[in-house]
Design a protein around this motif. Structure first.
Motif, PDB file in Angstrom:
ATOM      1  N   MET A  13       0.847  -1.198   0.000  1.00  0.00           N
ATOM      2  CA  MET A  13       0.000   0.000   0.000  1.00  0.00           C
ATOM      3  C   MET A  13       0.884   1.250   0.000  1.00  0.00           C
ATOM      4  O   MET A  13       1.789   1.362   0.824  1.00  0.00           O
ATOM      5  N   THR A  14       0.609   2.165  -0.937  1.00  0.00           N
ATOM      6  CA  THR A  14       1.466   3.337  -1.043  1.00  0.00           C
ATOM      7  C   THR A  14       0.729   4.673  -0.936  1.00  0.00           C
ATOM      8  O   THR A  14       1.361   5.709  -0.775  1.00  0.00           O
ATOM      9  N   CYS A  15      -0.589   4.660  -1.091  1.00  0.00           N
ATOM     10  CA  CYS A  15      -1.297   5.939  -1.093  1.00  0.00           C
ATOM     11  C   CYS A  15      -2.720   5.775  -0.577  1.00  0.00           C
ATOM     12  O   CYS A  15      -3.149   4.673  -0.240  1.00  0.00           O
ATOM     13  N   GLY A  16      -3.448   6.862  -0.549  1.00  0.00           N
ATOM     14  CA  GLY A  16      -4.804   6.848  -0.038  1.00  0.00           C
ATOM     15  C   GLY A  16      -5.732   5.943  -0.832  1.00  0.00           C
ATOM     16  O   GLY A  16      -6.683   5.381  -0.290  1.00  0.00           O
ATOM     17  N   HIS A  17      -5.442   5.779  -2.124  1.00  0.00           N
ATOM     18  CA  HIS A  17      -6.271   4.897  -2.942  1.00  0.00           C
ATOM     19  C   HIS A  17      -6.085   3.436  -2.527  1.00  0.00           C
ATOM     20  O   HIS A  17      -7.043   2.679  -2.430  1.00  0.00           O
ATOM     21  N   CYS A  18      -4.834   3.058  -2.279  1.00  0.00           N
ATOM     22  CA  CYS A  18      -4.545   1.699  -1.790  1.00  0.00           C
ATOM     23  C   CYS A  18      -5.297   1.460  -0.494  1.00  0.00           C
ATOM     24  O   CYS A  18      -5.927   0.423  -0.292  1.00  0.00           O
ATOM     25  N   LYS A  19      -5.195   2.435   0.370  1.00  0.00           N
ATOM     26  CA  LYS A  19      -5.838   2.341   1.681  1.00  0.00           C
ATOM     27  C   LYS A  19      -7.342   2.135   1.532  1.00  0.00           C
ATOM     28  O   LYS A  19      -7.920   1.239   2.150  1.00  0.00           O
TER      29      LYS A  19
HETATM   30 CU   LIG Z   1      -2.113   3.540  -3.898  1.00  0.00          CU
END
Ligand SMILES: [Cu+2]
Length: 67
Positions: A13-19
């Motif tokens: 997970m790298t960003c708010g979308h992943c989250k």
């Molecule tokens: Cu992401």
């Protein structure tokens, strides 16, 4: 069975979308009442009485992995 928080470490997970992808999938697991993700640490916190295997599967379906 008692209600308790369980923690899993999720890789990738790298960003708010992943989250939000992980949160959306895990919230669909029967028995899950609340989900939180800490992006910095990769820690997924699940409240409810869901099956461990079902949590792992939901994380997989979101495109990430429990480590
Ligand atoms: Cu992401």
């Amino acid at each position: 069975m008692t209600d308790s928080d369980r923690r899993y470490t999720v890789s990738g997970m790298t960003c708010g979308h992943c989250k939000s992808s992980v949160i959306e999938e895990v919230l669909q697991v029967p028995g899950v009442r609340a989900v939180d993700v800490d992006l910095d640490s990769g820690v997924l916190t699940v409240r409810g009485e869901a099956d461990d295997a079902a949590i792992h599967k939901a994380v997989d379906e979101a495109g990430y992995a429990v480590v």
